[in-house]
Design an enzyme around this catalytic site. Structure first.
Site, short mmCIF file in Angstrom:
data_model
loop_
_atom_site.label_atom_id
_atom_site.label_comp_id
_atom_site.label_asym_id
_atom_site.label_seq_id
_atom_site.Cartn_x
_atom_site.Cartn_y
_atom_site.Cartn_z
N ARG A 102 44.37 32.16 -96.80
CA ARG A 102 43.35 33.03 -97.39
C ARG A 102 43.49 34.50 -97.00
NH1 ARG A 102 40.41 28.17 -96.32
NH2 ARG A 102 40.10 27.08 -98.29
N GLU A 156 40.87 23.71 -85.26
CA GLU A 156 39.60 23.05 -84.97
C GLU A 156 39.78 21.53 -85.00
OE1 GLU A 156 38.70 25.67 -88.35
OE2 GLU A 156 40.21 25.95 -86.81
#
Length: 181
Positions: free
Chosen positions: A69, A106
């Site tokens: 992104r 994560e």
């Protein structure tokens, strides 16, 4: 903050969607796709980043965009600033000689890489991505810049997830986020 900047931030906030339990249970996913769909909001995001850079950094050589992104916002910002844009990609996606760094996500592990000749020693760079969560990806990109002997001026993200304390991994770098949750 100027009224114009505040209205741009409010527009941005209205275009971030939340999806619970994606990509797995317990994750609250912040979706930026509506920003990309709306030209006024995409312009507002680019304006806010440009304003931050022009106010805080007198000399920048390159914008470094993180896979994937950061690739959406980085080239727009680099074009506005009249400077180059460089990719940091997932391992195995770039041709030619590369440098790589392994890091934790994560919910997993990954490797980031950059072409060896993408950044020259001493170049002043700003890193950009959509999200700061645990800080693993941005930290890895900063490590790649260190390997290339670049000067990291700072990191920029649209969204910072404060409860995950990703900023702690980036203590030696300035981090600018447009929105915090």
């Amino acid at each position: 903050m100027a009224a114009d900047s505040l209205s741009k931030l409010q527009l941005l906030q209205r275009h971030i969607r939340t999806f619970p339990d994606f990509p797995k249970k317990g994750i609250l996913f912040r979706d930026i796709c509506p920003i990309l769909k709306d030209p006024a909001t995409l312009t507002a995001v680019t304006d806010l980043f440009e304003e931050h850079v022009r106010k805080n950094y007198k000399e920048v050589d390159l914008i470094i965009g993180l896979d994937a992104r950061g690739f959406l916002f980085g080239p727009l910002l680099a074009q506005r600033l009249g400077i180059g844009f460089v990719l940091v990609r997932k391992k195995g996606k770039l041709p030619g000689p590369t440098l790589s760094v392994a890091y934790d996500l994560e919910y997993g592990k990954a490797e980031a890489e950059i072409q060896e000749d993408a950044v020259a020693p001493g170049q002043k760079v700003l890193l950009i991505d959509d999200l700061l969560a645990t800080g693993g990806t941005l930290y890895a990109a900063c490590e790649l810049m260190r390997k290339q002997q670049a000067e990291v001026l700072g990191c920029m993200v649209i969204i910072e997830l404060k409860e995950l304390n990703g900023i702690d991994r980036l203590k030696q770098h300035s981090v600018f986020s447009l929105v915090q949750y």
